[in-house]
Design a protein around this motif. Structure first.
Motif, PDB file in Angstrom:
ATOM      1  N   CYS A  95       0.282  -0.981   0.557  1.00  0.00           N
ATOM      2  CA  CYS A  95       0.460  -0.031   0.065  1.00  0.00           C
ATOM      3  C   CYS A  95       1.187   1.362   0.024  1.00  0.00           C
ATOM      4  CB  CYS A  95      -1.161   0.007   1.222  1.00  0.00           C
ATOM      5  SG  CYS A  95      -2.288   1.447   1.015  1.00  0.00           S
ATOM      6  N   HIS A  96       0.664   2.123  -0.711  1.00  0.00           N
ATOM      7  CA  HIS A  96       0.990   3.097  -0.689  1.00  0.00           C
ATOM      8  C   HIS A  96       0.700   4.112   0.491  1.00  0.00           C
ATOM      9  CE1 HIS A  96      -2.752   4.990  -0.932  1.00  0.00           C
ATOM     10  NE2 HIS A  96      -2.515   5.836  -0.230  1.00  0.00           N
ATOM     11  N   THR A  97      -0.031   3.556   1.540  1.00  0.00           N
ATOM     12  CA  THR A  97       0.342   3.953   3.139  1.00  0.00           C
ATOM     13  C   THR A  97       1.126   3.666   3.626  1.00  0.00           C
ATOM     14  OG1 THR A  97      -1.026   2.723   3.442  1.00  0.00           O
ATOM     15  CG2 THR A  97      -2.224   4.379   2.590  1.00  0.00           C
ATOM     16  N   GLY A  98       2.316   3.079   3.074  1.00  0.00           N
ATOM     17  CA  GLY A  98       2.626   1.776   4.056  1.00  0.00           C
ATOM     18  C   GLY A  98       2.531   0.761   4.469  1.00  0.00           C
ATOM     19  N   GLU A  99       1.582   0.733   4.358  1.00  0.00           N
ATOM     20  CA  GLU A  99       0.514  -0.875   5.074  1.00  0.00           C
ATOM     21  C   GLU A  99       1.385  -1.980   4.485  1.00  0.00           C
ATOM     22  OE1 GLU A  99      -0.625  -0.870   7.801  1.00  0.00           O
ATOM     23  OE2 GLU A  99      -1.608   0.806   8.327  1.00  0.00           O
ATOM     24  N   ARG A 100       0.789  -2.937   5.082  1.00  0.00           N
ATOM     25  CA  ARG A 100       1.498  -4.015   3.857  1.00  0.00           C
ATOM     26  C   ARG A 100       0.819  -4.538   3.152  1.00  0.00           C
ATOM     27  NH1 ARG A 100       4.780  -8.800   4.152  1.00  0.00           N
ATOM     28  NH2 ARG A 100       3.568 -11.321   3.653  1.00  0.00           N
ATOM     29  N   THR A 101      -0.522  -4.263   3.391  1.00  0.00           N
ATOM     30  CA  THR A 101      -1.623  -4.461   2.610  1.00  0.00           C
ATOM     31  C   THR A 101      -2.583  -2.973   2.534  1.00  0.00           C
ATOM     32  OG1 THR A 101      -4.165  -5.912   1.963  1.00  0.00           O
ATOM     33  CG2 THR A 101      -2.810  -6.121   4.620  1.00  0.00           C
TER      34      THR A 101
END
Length: 247
Positions: A95-101
């Motif tokens: 994810c572009h938010t930095g989350e893994r998914t």
């Protein structure tokens, strides 16, 4: 394999096909994106995921700037030919938010939107959230279908090869009556679990019992030479028809 995948997908009128990306080790759904014929070809050629950006109207190589690339392990086409499942080994967050998914928000995390008559942007955001929830359900259904196909294939192999120490081999060696007995036992255990589904770990137990029942039903199908396609065709034939009192 690459030629088959390039020729057979059903791209939509924009020349795109929905693509689900899944972690090959954890089976976690990482993201959903769009591929064009060109990005699919580059994915097959490079062994890393390439997609088509609808907002920028251009190809994009996942992780090209962030370093969070995705090494392709397997690519599968769904039964209708209009969606791809790409299993990958991710080298960082999807994810572009930095989350893994990209699917890190549960339904309880999505706040209801206030509809504003003068500004349609709020309503559009609400529509997008609703579409995302539907997409997530479709992804889960697709994932379940793939798992059932894989399990059905494995059960067929067990019947043909009969490896020693295999429980599935034991069922086939024991014959139809034993298989039917296990289906009956698992059905009863599923009913009991359903009665207790609201207590503590009840839903988890119910999920486990349903999984056991599905497995034994697949064994029965293989034994009686009933395919998943047969079941799918029957369900499709019933879709939209009035309920039959006999069923």
């Amino acid at each position: 394999m690459s030629e088959l995948l390039i020729q057979n997908p059903k791209f939509d009128d924009r020349g795109l096909i929905t693509t689900v990306v899944q972690d090959d080790e954890t089976n976690e759904v990482l993201m959903v994106a769009q591929m064009s014929a060109e990005s699919l070809a580059k994915t097959l050629q490079t062994g890393e995921t390439w997609f088509w950006s609808r907002s920028r109207q251009e190809l994009w190589h996942k992780g090209e700037t962030s370093g969070a690339t995705q090494r392709v392990v397997d690519i599968r086409l769904d039964c209708d030919g209009d969606a791809l499942l790409v299993r990958v080994n991710p080298n960082g967050p999807a994810c572009h938010t930095g989350e893994r998914t990209c699917f890190f928000q549960g339904a309880q995390d999505v706040k209801p939107s206030r509809v504003e008559e003068k500004d349609g942007s709020t309503l559009k955001r609400a529509d997008k959230r609703a579409e995302s929830q539907v997409a997530l359900v479709n992804v889960a259904a697709m994932d379940l279908g793939i798992r059932l196909q894989d399990l059905f294939k494995l059960i067929q192999e067990r019947k043909d090869q009969r490896p020693e120490g295999s429980y599935t081999s034991y069922l086939f060696n024991s014959g139809l009556d034993k298989i039917l007995k296990k289906v009956g036992e698992e059905s009863a255990e599923t009913i009991i679990a359903a009665k207790n589904a609201d207590e503590g770990e009840g839903r988890k137990q119910l999920s486990a019992e349903i999984s056991d029942l599905l497995y034994h039903l697949l064994v029965l199908m293989v034994e009686c030479e009933v395919s998943l396609h047969d079941i799918s065709a029957e369900l499709s034939a019933r879709a939209g028809k009035p309920a039959n009192p006999k069923h």
